[in-house]
Design a protein around this motif. Structure first.
Motif, PDB file in Angstrom:
ATOM      1  N   TYR A 149       0.782  -1.167   0.226  1.00 12.17           N
ATOM      2  CA  TYR A 149      -0.052  -0.039  -0.101  1.00 12.17           C
ATOM      3  C   TYR A 149       0.972   1.362  -0.127  1.00 12.17           C
ATOM      4  N   LEU A 150       1.793   1.372   0.897  1.00  8.43           N
ATOM      5  CA  LEU A 150       2.688   2.579   0.823  1.00  8.43           C
ATOM      6  C   LEU A 150       3.385   2.697  -0.398  1.00  8.43           C
ATOM      7  N   ASP A 151       4.035   1.721  -1.060  1.00 12.58           N
ATOM      8  CA  ASP A 151       4.725   1.757  -2.495  1.00 12.58           C
ATOM      9  C   ASP A 151       3.783   2.603  -3.360  1.00 12.58           C
ATOM     10  N   LEU A 152       2.641   1.995  -3.369  1.00 14.72           N
ATOM     11  CA  LEU A 152       1.412   2.299  -4.275  1.00 14.72           C
ATOM     12  C   LEU A 152       1.040   3.794  -4.064  1.00 14.72           C
ATOM     13  N   ARG A 153       0.970   4.071  -2.916  1.00 20.82           N
ATOM     14  CA  ARG A 153       0.702   5.420  -2.308  1.00 20.82           C
ATOM     15  C   ARG A 153       1.858   6.446  -2.817  1.00 20.82           C
ATOM     16  N   ARG A 154       3.184   6.020  -2.590  1.00 22.63           N
ATOM     17  CA  ARG A 154       4.117   6.923  -2.934  1.00 22.63           C
ATOM     18  C   ARG A 154       4.255   7.286  -4.605  1.00 22.63           C
ATOM     19  N   ILE A 155       3.909   5.973  -5.382  1.00 22.36           N
ATOM     20  CA  ILE A 155       3.730   5.995  -7.005  1.00 22.36           C
ATOM     21  C   ILE A 155       2.626   7.227  -7.227  1.00 22.36           C
ATOM     22  N   GLN A 156       1.460   7.011  -6.410  1.00 19.14           N
ATOM     23  CA  GLN A 156       0.269   7.827  -6.767  1.00 19.14           C
ATOM     24  C   GLN A 156       0.681   9.497  -6.452  1.00 19.14           C
ATOM     25  N   ASN A 157       1.207   9.390  -5.341  1.00 14.74           N
ATOM     26  CA  ASN A 157       1.545  11.153  -4.960  1.00 14.74           C
ATOM     27  C   ASN A 157       2.430  11.529  -5.986  1.00 14.74           C
ATOM     28  N   THR A 158       3.767  10.630  -6.336  1.00 12.23           N
ATOM     29  CA  THR A 158       4.601  11.387  -7.210  1.00 12.23           C
ATOM     30  C   THR A 158       3.921  11.661  -8.427  1.00 12.23           C
ATOM     31  N   GLU A 159       3.045  10.771  -9.018  1.00 14.25           N
ATOM     32  CA  GLU A 159       2.307  11.073 -10.372  1.00 14.25           C
ATOM     33  C   GLU A 159       1.442  12.476 -10.100  1.00 14.25           C
ATOM     34  N   TRP A 160       0.730  12.549  -8.824  1.00 14.42           N
ATOM     35  CA  TRP A 160      -0.173  13.574  -8.845  1.00 14.42           C
ATOM     36  C   TRP A 160       0.556  14.922  -8.477  1.00 14.42           C
ATOM     37  N   ALA A 161       1.581  14.799  -7.734  1.00 12.48           N
ATOM     38  CA  ALA A 161       2.382  15.914  -7.734  1.00 12.48           C
ATOM     39  C   ALA A 161       3.098  16.332  -8.905  1.00 12.48           C
ATOM     40  N   THR A 162       3.519  15.659  -9.917  1.00 13.26           N
ATOM     41  CA  THR A 162       4.011  15.814 -11.257  1.00 13.26           C
ATOM     42  C   THR A 162       2.850  16.354 -12.008  1.00 13.26           C
ATOM     43  N   ASP A 163       1.637  16.203 -12.068  1.00 11.41           N
ATOM     44  CA  ASP A 163       0.626  16.631 -12.582  1.00 11.41           C
ATOM     45  C   ASP A 163       0.317  18.115 -12.111  1.00 11.41           C
TER      46      ASP A 163
END
Length: 82
Positions: free
Chosen positions: A13-27
Motif C-alpha cells: 500500500y505504501l509503495d503504491l501511495r508513494r507512486i500515486q503521490n509522485t504522479e499527482w505532484a508531477t501533474d
C-alpha cells in the motif's frame, strides 16, 4: 482485467501511495507551469504548493516554485525554495 493485483502484484500500500503521490505532484507541476506561462501566477503557486504537500522532496516543484517567486520579485522566498 484491471485487477490491481495484476498491475501491481507485489506492491505494498505504501509503495503504491508513494507512486500515486509522485504522479499527482508531477501533474500539479505541469499544471503550474502551464498557468505560469499564461500569466496566472497565483494559480500556478497554488499548484506548486499542492504538489509539494504531496511530495515534499519533489525537486522540480521547488525549482519551478522558486523560479515563479524570482519572476515575481520575491527573491528571498525564491532563494529559500531553491
Amino acid at each position: 482485467n484491471n485487477d490491481s493485483s495484476t498491475v501491481y502484484p507485489s506492491m505494498s500500500y505504501l509503495d503504491l501511495r508513494r507512486i500515486q503521490n509522485t504522479e499527482w505532484a508531477t501533474d500539479r507541476l505541469r499544471e503550474g507551469v502551464r498557468l505560469a506561462k499564461e500569466g496566472k501566477a497565483a494559480k500556478a503557486e497554488e499548484c506548486y504548493k499542492e504538489g509539494i504537500d504531496l511530495v515534499p522532496t519533489h525537486a522540480q516543484l521547488f525549482v519551478a516554485y522558486g523560479a515563479l517567486c524570482a519572476n515575481l520579485g520575491r527573491t528571498r522566498e525564491a532563494m529559500d525554495k531553491l
